[in-house]
Design a protein around this motif. Structure first.
Motif, PDB file in Angstrom:
ATOM      1  N   ILE A 171       0.847  -1.209   0.000  1.00  0.00           N
ATOM      2  CA  ILE A 171       0.000   0.000   0.000  1.00  0.00           C
ATOM      3  C   ILE A 171       0.874   1.247   0.000  1.00  0.00           C
ATOM      4  O   ILE A 171       0.604   2.216  -0.734  1.00  0.00           O
ATOM      5  N   GLU A 172       1.936   1.244   0.797  1.00  0.00           N
ATOM      6  CA  GLU A 172       2.826   2.410   0.870  1.00  0.00           C
ATOM      7  C   GLU A 172       3.507   2.664  -0.476  1.00  0.00           C
ATOM      8  O   GLU A 172       3.710   3.825  -0.864  1.00  0.00           O
ATOM      9  N   GLU A 173       3.850   1.607  -1.183  1.00  0.00           N
ATOM     10  CA  GLU A 173       4.450   1.766  -2.511  1.00  0.00           C
ATOM     11  C   GLU A 173       3.460   2.391  -3.484  1.00  0.00           C
ATOM     12  O   GLU A 173       3.832   3.242  -4.306  1.00  0.00           O
ATOM     13  N   GLN A 174       2.190   1.971  -3.392  1.00  0.00           N
ATOM     14  CA  GLN A 174       1.168   2.546  -4.274  1.00  0.00           C
ATOM     15  C   GLN A 174       0.916   4.014  -3.935  1.00  0.00           C
ATOM     16  O   GLN A 174       0.734   4.834  -4.841  1.00  0.00           O
ATOM     17  N   ILE A 175       0.913   4.312  -2.642  1.00  0.00           N
ATOM     18  CA  ILE A 175       0.733   5.710  -2.238  1.00  0.00           C
ATOM     19  C   ILE A 175       1.905   6.561  -2.726  1.00  0.00           C
ATOM     20  O   ILE A 175       1.718   7.707  -3.167  1.00  0.00           O
ATOM     21  N   GLU A 176       3.105   5.981  -2.675  1.00  0.00           N
ATOM     22  CA  GLU A 176       4.284   6.702  -3.150  1.00  0.00           C
ATOM     23  C   GLU A 176       4.165   7.048  -4.633  1.00  0.00           C
ATOM     24  O   GLU A 176       4.635   8.095  -5.073  1.00  0.00           O
ATOM     25  N   LEU A 177       3.525   6.151  -5.381  1.00  0.00           N
ATOM     26  CA  LEU A 177       3.309   6.417  -6.810  1.00  0.00           C
ATOM     27  C   LEU A 177       2.430   7.651  -7.026  1.00  0.00           C
ATOM     28  O   LEU A 177       2.513   8.314  -8.060  1.00  0.00           O
ATOM     29  N   LEU A 178       1.573   7.934  -6.044  1.00  0.00           N
ATOM     30  CA  LEU A 178       0.680   9.089  -6.163  1.00  0.00           C
ATOM     31  C   LEU A 178       1.357  10.382  -5.728  1.00  0.00           C
ATOM     32  O   LEU A 178       0.774  11.460  -5.832  1.00  0.00           O
ATOM     33  N   GLY A 179       2.595  10.268  -5.225  1.00  0.00           N
ATOM     34  CA  GLY A 179       3.311  11.435  -4.714  1.00  0.00           C
ATOM     35  C   GLY A 179       3.726  12.381  -5.814  1.00  0.00           C
ATOM     36  O   GLY A 179       3.549  12.143  -7.006  1.00  0.00           O
TER      37      GLY A 179
END
Length: 566
Positions: A171-179
């Motif tokens: 989930i954190e990796e996916q959120i990072e993609l939205l950064g």
């Protein structure tokens, strides 16, 4: 239990064959005689890292073989069955190491790796050496020890925690993609859209590249193919070719067919061959008529192959890899396209996962505290029987909250410290700050005693567990070893008479010079020899009557104590 140990060319030992018994086996001898070599050999055959220095000087290889007898439902036997190694409870391990660094390991005659060996031996023998004193002073190792006490109860929550931590990272990796800002996301979307369109535009089909390669190969070899087909037709169907020859032969044989049936059979075969040749001629003619060269089609084939090669260069070496990459970037594109909505969904999921991680870590901590409390009580009682009357032992847990979830790992969130006090009126402090060498030996013995009741270890090996103790304490330690040895095999290296007298079997390790070489011998002692060795350990000489009587009295008391054990 370890029933037999064979050693060849290890350090000062040229050859040794030791048969161990159930109960308490004691190894004694002068300092430097080679007692540690025996334990090094055991560690080696159990899977410890090999070292060229252990090979006897002047030799090219060393060998250690160990024979064990265990129950057929033991963990070691189960591990062997998972490796497809047959056993009826007898386990024979041999390990050879050469000066060239070659390592050969066999279990019941089957070659295995060092990792496979350790899976079997981890539940066979527990070796306690002097270095283990330092092992338990490290707090991370204290946590491992506590978890071995808790045992199987931790399996399920730890497995669930591992799953949750993996989900959290995803989930954190996916959120990072939205950064990043809007411009950065826009640039990334453009790149992804271009890649998606490029892959979908080519629309690669299964087997398409191979089919195009075949067509291209035909075009490149068109002249050669035409020449071959024409040559074949000429040989088969032109005047005086194969077809004409078969016809002439058939007519000739038909002229004599009525004379003998065997001639009829030849005629039939000739007719069949002629028919087959006619079929081949037809096939070759069809191939020749189908041949053509279309410059546009050739260009299209080259163009299509170039497009496929470009895809494989950028996105994967096969259609499968390209399709997997397309799926991945399509998901990322959809994620970035709906940035605000996806961010809200992901952060909500992340919050729920963090709460569950905290909950599971709490379960793990509760199990540790519950089992740890009872464990501390049992160890404290053991220490009191080991002549530390005012012993106090406890486990300190560092508290954690939901805000500490980021430091969670597969072991949970606990940070613990073993606290100890040996003297009345003294507060408990971290183990490494206050415990003496003699106290540490007894503390380790108390720990091992408690662990022996909850694991399947059938053999405990102690390297100088008597370090730092003497007198009455040594007698108590000897009695404790004898008591444990009623149910678990113990092999102990000792310099103390109080421990040696408790042995069921004693071995003398001696060093001698022979033909200019130093050798170590291992000898099982009979009752008279054992008495003499006790005298030596007491510091007496061979003619010292007082020391002899003292030794005999100690042996008598030891025998009486062992007979009193239930």
């Amino acid at each position: 239990m370890l029933s037999r140990l064979c050693i060849k060319n290890v350090a000062l030992i040229e050859s040794a064959d030791i048969t161990f018994s159930e109960g308490l086996n004691v190894l004694s001898g002068e300092t430097g005689a080679g007692k540690s070599v025996i334990l090094d050999s055991v560690n080696f055959v159990l899977g410890a890292k090999a070292d060229r220095t252990m090979i006897r000087y002047g030799e090219t290889e060393c060998l250690v073989k160990a024979e064990f007898e265990v129950s057929e439902d033991s963990q070691a036997v189960q591990a062997m069955r998972e490796m497809d190694i047959e056993t009826d409870g007898e386990i024979v391990i041999s390990r050879k190491f050469t000066d060239a660094g070659k390592n050969t390991i066999k279990i019941n005659g089957n070659a295995v790796t060092a990792a496979m060996l350790r899976k079997v031996t981890d539940s066979l023998v527990d070796v306690h050496g002097q270095s283990e004193h330092f092992f338990l002073l490290k707090e991370s190792n204290q946590l491992k020890t506590l978890d071995s006490v808790v045992g199987k109860d931790l399996s399920q929550p730890k497995a669930r925690l591992t799953e949750l931590l993996q989900e959290k990272r995803s989930i954190e990796e996916q959120i990072e993609l939205l950064g990043g800002d809007e411009q950065e996301r826009g640039r990334r979307l453009d790149i992804l859209r271009f890649q998606i369109d490029e892959i979908e535009g080519v629309s690669l089909q299964d087997g398409e590249e191979e089919e195009l390669q075949t067509k291209r190969n035909k075009i490149l070899n068109l002249e050669k193919i035409i020449s071959a087909l024409q040559t074949a037709l000429s040989a088969l169907d032109e005047e005086n070719g194969v077809s004409d020859g078969l016809r002439y032969a058939t007519r000739a044989m038909n002229g004599i067919a009525k004379i003998d049936d065997s001639y009829v059979a030849v005629c039939d075969k000739l007719e069949n061959i002629a028919a087959d040749v006619d079929d081949v001629v037809g096939l070759v003619n069809d191939m020749a008529e189908e041949l053509y060269f279309d410059e546009n089609e050739a260009a299209e084939i080259e163009s299509r192959l170039d497009a496929i090669r470009a895809l494989k260069r950028k996105y994967g070496a096969s259609k499968k890899e390209i399709d997997e990459y397309l799926t991945k970037i399509t998901e990322e594109y959809e994620l970035l396209s709906d940035c605000e909505g996806q961010y809200a969904i992901l952060t909500d999921r992340l919050m729920k996962v963090r709460k569950e991680i905290y909950s599971v870590c709490g379960q793990i901590s509760s199990l540790r505290k519950k089992h740890g409390k009872a464990f501390c009580e049992r160890v404290t009682n053991e220490l009191k029987t080991l002549n530390i009357a005012s012993a106090q032992f406890d486990i300190q847990f560092e508290e954690f909250t939901e805000t500490d979830v980021e430091r969670a790992n597969t072991n949970g969130m606990d940070s613990i410290c073993f606290l100890f006090s040996a003297n009345a009126g003294e507060p408990m402090k971290p183990l490494g700050k206050i415990i003496s060498g003699g106290e540490m030996s007894r503390f380790m013995l108390a720990i091992k005693t408690q662990l022996s009741s909850i694991n399947e270890i059938s053999t405990y090996i102690f390297d100088e567990i008597d370090a730092g103790i003497s007198g009455k304490t040594a007698k108590v330690v000897g009695e404790k070893l004898a008591k444990i040895a009623k149910n678990t095999q113990i092999i102990a290296v000792s310099h103390l008479a109080q421990i040696a007298v408790m042995s069921d079997v004693e071995y003398l390790i001696e060093k001698r010079e022979e033909a200019g070489k130093t050798l170590t011998n291992v000898c099982e002692l009979d009752s008279e020899q054992k008495t003499r060795e006790i005298v030596r350990l007491l510091g007496g000489g061979e003619q010292d009557e007082f020391a002899l009587k003292h030794a005999e009295e100690l042996l008598k008391q030891a025998q009486s104590y062992k007979e009193s054990l239930v």
